[in-house]
Design a protein around this motif. Structure first.
Motif, mmCIF file in Angstrom:
data_model
loop_
_atom_site.group_PDB
_atom_site.id
_atom_site.type_symbol
_atom_site.label_atom_id
_atom_site.label_comp_id
_atom_site.label_asym_id
_atom_site.label_seq_id
_atom_site.Cartn_x
_atom_site.Cartn_y
_atom_site.Cartn_z
ATOM 1 N N HIS A 124 0.850 -1.193 0.000
ATOM 2 C CA HIS A 124 0.000 0.000 0.000
ATOM 3 C C HIS A 124 0.884 1.240 0.000
ATOM 4 N N LEU A 125 0.866 1.976 -1.100
ATOM 5 C CA LEU A 125 1.729 3.166 -1.193
ATOM 6 C C LEU A 125 1.144 4.381 -0.495
ATOM 7 N N HIS A 126 -0.191 4.448 -0.427
ATOM 8 C CA HIS A 126 -0.827 5.683 0.066
ATOM 9 C C HIS A 126 -1.567 5.492 1.392
ATOM 10 N N GLY A 127 -1.228 4.416 2.139
ATOM 11 C CA GLY A 127 -1.813 4.234 3.466
ATOM 12 C C GLY A 127 -3.159 3.539 3.437
ATOM 13 N N SER A 128 -3.877 3.671 4.559
ATOM 14 C CA SER A 128 -5.138 2.950 4.719
ATOM 15 C C SER A 128 -6.182 3.879 5.334
ATOM 16 N N ILE A 129 -7.332 3.953 4.685
ATOM 17 C CA ILE A 129 -8.386 4.843 5.199
ATOM 18 C C ILE A 129 -9.005 4.293 6.484
ATOM 19 N N ALA A 130 -8.841 2.995 6.709
ATOM 20 C CA ALA A 130 -9.415 2.396 7.928
ATOM 21 C C ALA A 130 -8.593 2.760 9.161
ATOM 22 N N GLN A 131 -7.383 3.264 8.952
ATOM 23 C CA GLN A 131 -6.529 3.635 10.093
ATOM 24 C C GLN A 131 -6.508 5.154 10.276
ATOM 25 N N SER A 132 -6.248 5.562 11.521
ATOM 26 C CA SER A 132 -6.092 6.989 11.818
ATOM 27 C C SER A 132 -4.836 7.173 12.648
ATOM 28 N N LYS A 133 -4.328 8.393 12.633
ATOM 29 C CA LYS A 133 -3.099 8.651 13.390
ATOM 30 C C LYS A 133 -3.112 10.087 13.914
ATOM 31 N N CYS A 134 -2.190 10.356 14.844
ATOM 32 C CA CYS A 134 -2.039 11.717 15.349
ATOM 33 C C CYS A 134 -1.485 12.589 14.223
ATOM 34 N N PHE A 135 -2.054 13.771 14.020
ATOM 35 C CA PHE A 135 -1.585 14.665 12.952
ATOM 36 C C PHE A 135 -0.112 14.990 13.127
ATOM 37 N N TYR A 136 0.346 15.031 14.380
ATOM 38 C CA TYR A 136 1.754 15.364 14.651
ATOM 39 C C TYR A 136 2.610 14.128 14.909
ATOM 40 N N ASN A 137 2.020 12.914 14.789
ATOM 41 C CA ASN A 137 2.754 11.676 15.091
ATOM 42 C C ASN A 137 3.544 11.836 16.395
ATOM 43 N N CYS A 138 2.823 12.248 17.435
ATOM 44 C CA CYS A 138 3.490 12.670 18.669
ATOM 45 C C CYS A 138 4.245 11.539 19.360
ATOM 46 N N GLN A 139 3.891 10.272 19.063
ATOM 47 C CA GLN A 139 4.606 9.153 19.703
ATOM 48 C C GLN A 139 5.484 8.407 18.684
ATOM 49 N N GLY A 140 5.805 9.000 17.576
ATOM 50 C CA GLY A 140 6.598 8.304 16.539
ATOM 51 C C GLY A 140 5.753 8.121 15.294
ATOM 52 N N ASN A 141 6.437 7.891 14.182
ATOM 53 C CA ASN A 141 5.783 7.905 12.870
ATOM 54 C C ASN A 141 5.469 6.496 12.366
ATOM 55 N N PRO A 142 4.212 6.080 12.230
ATOM 56 C CA PRO A 142 2.987 6.812 12.526
ATOM 57 C C PRO A 142 2.501 6.519 13.956
ATOM 58 N N THR A 143 1.854 7.479 14.574
ATOM 59 C CA THR A 143 1.210 7.250 15.877
ATOM 60 C C THR A 143 -0.239 6.859 15.589
ATOM 61 N N LEU A 144 -0.466 5.531 15.430
ATOM 62 C CA LEU A 144 -1.814 5.082 15.066
ATOM 63 C C LEU A 144 -2.761 5.216 16.260
ATOM 64 N N ILE A 145 -3.984 5.622 15.974
ATOM 65 C CA ILE A 145 -4.977 5.851 17.023
ATOM 66 C C ILE A 145 -6.264 5.119 16.642
ATOM 67 N N ASP A 146 -6.813 4.363 17.592
ATOM 68 C CA ASP A 146 -8.126 3.754 17.377
ATOM 69 C C ASP A 146 -9.174 4.746 17.899
ATOM 70 N N PHE A 147 -9.747 5.527 16.985
ATOM 71 C CA PHE A 147 -10.608 6.615 17.465
ATOM 72 C C PHE A 147 -11.986 6.119 17.929
ATOM 73 N N SER A 148 -12.279 4.819 17.638
ATOM 74 C CA SER A 148 -13.574 4.299 18.125
ATOM 75 C C SER A 148 -13.572 4.248 19.661
#
Ligand code: OAD
Length: 260
Positions: A124-148
């Motif tokens: 996957h070159l352009h990521g995944s729409i099912a995943q979300s992350k912190c806009f600032y990747n505050c905990q490292g790149n990527p900082t994935l977040i389960d917003f549910s």
């Protein structure tokens, strides 16, 4: 098979080249998911979103200027993708991978319809729409977040990052952003070592993905393009299957099956 003799010949030739190949790479874009009901980036949008241009919304600048607008647009797209099912084009590619286990799919799509159809080797070159992350990747790149798991006022825009309190955004690559390094390297490596590249449903306008067919051509691979329209890839293509991928790819598979 189709009623058009030239197209039938092109389908037979594509099947013949695939059959005799060692390493197939398939580069896909939004067109492969169109028959699953996921709009491409060049389609005009319906309803509420008709007045917006996706290319103006899918940028970090747009998100910073109006996080609620961009978040709501992604909610809308997420819902379309969540309901979408793989189409015969996705299934044909998954079946091809079963027959040619070295086949790799490189996709620009942020849905997981290739995987749902059964493809295993997907970059996957352009990521995944099912995943979300912190806009600032505050905990490292990527900082994935389960917003549910976040309780927030959904009418106010994106949820807050549970670590830093700033915005959560979709884990997709936006215009002007750098692609994930490992995926881009894997895609370039695959493109430079394949002997057949099948380019399906991409306008070939967005780099660096648009450069991958050039890399393959440079490495003397045969390029097969599946697209109802003319694109910048068409001039590189040895074979053009001018039609929808959900129609063309199953026909290639059918010829391969009959040749066995
Ligand atoms: P585009 O929306 O630019 O192009 C879709 C292509 O699919 C066009 O060339 C259409 O002719 C073709 N197409 C339409 N229906 C088809 C069908 N049924 N079968 C086969 N082809 C069909 O999509 P991409 O090339 O994927 O990036 O766009 C590349 C990137 O630009 C996207 O990943 C996205 C974007 O804006 C980011 O968000 C970074």
């Amino acid at each position: 098979m189709s009623q058009i003799p030239e197209l039938n010949n092109a389908i037979r030739l594509a099947a013949h080249l695939i059959k005799n190949s060692q390493h197939i790479v398939v580069l896909t874009g939004a067109g492969v998911s169109k028959e699953s009901g996921v709009p491409t980036f060049r389609d005009t949008m319906d309803g509420l979103w008709a007045k917006y241009d996706p290319q103006q919304l899918a940028t970090p600048q747009a998100f910073q200027a109006n996080p609620k607008l961009v978040w709501d647009w992604y909610e809308f797209r997420r819902e379309i993708v969540r309901k979408a099912q793989p189409n015969p084009g996705h299934f044909a590619l998954a079946e091809l991978e079963k027959r040619f286990p070295s086949l790799e799919v490189i996709t620009q799509n942020v849905d997981d319809l290739h995987e749902q159809a059964g493809s295993k080797n997907v970059i996957h070159l352009h990521g995944s729409i099912a995943q979300s992350k912190c806009f600032y990747n505050c905990q490292g790149n990527p900082t994935l977040i389960d917003f549910s798991r976040i309780d927030w006022d959904k009418t106010s825009g994106p949820p807050p990052c549970p670590h830093c309190g700033r915005w959560v955004r979709p884990n997709v690559v936006w215009f002007g952003e750098i692609l994930p390094k490992a995926q881009l390297e894997a895609a370039s490596q695959a493109s430079s070592t394949c002997d057949v590249m099948i380019v399906v449903g991409t306008s070939g306008l967005v780099s660096p993905a648009a450069q991958l067919p050039d890399i393959a051509k440079h490495a003397r691979a045969t390029i097969i393009e599946v697209n109802p329209d003319i694109t910048p890839i068409t001039r590189l293509a040895d074979i053009k299957l001018e039609g929808a991928s959900g129609v063309m790819l199953p026909q290639v598979l059918e010829v391969l099956s009959n040749e066995r």
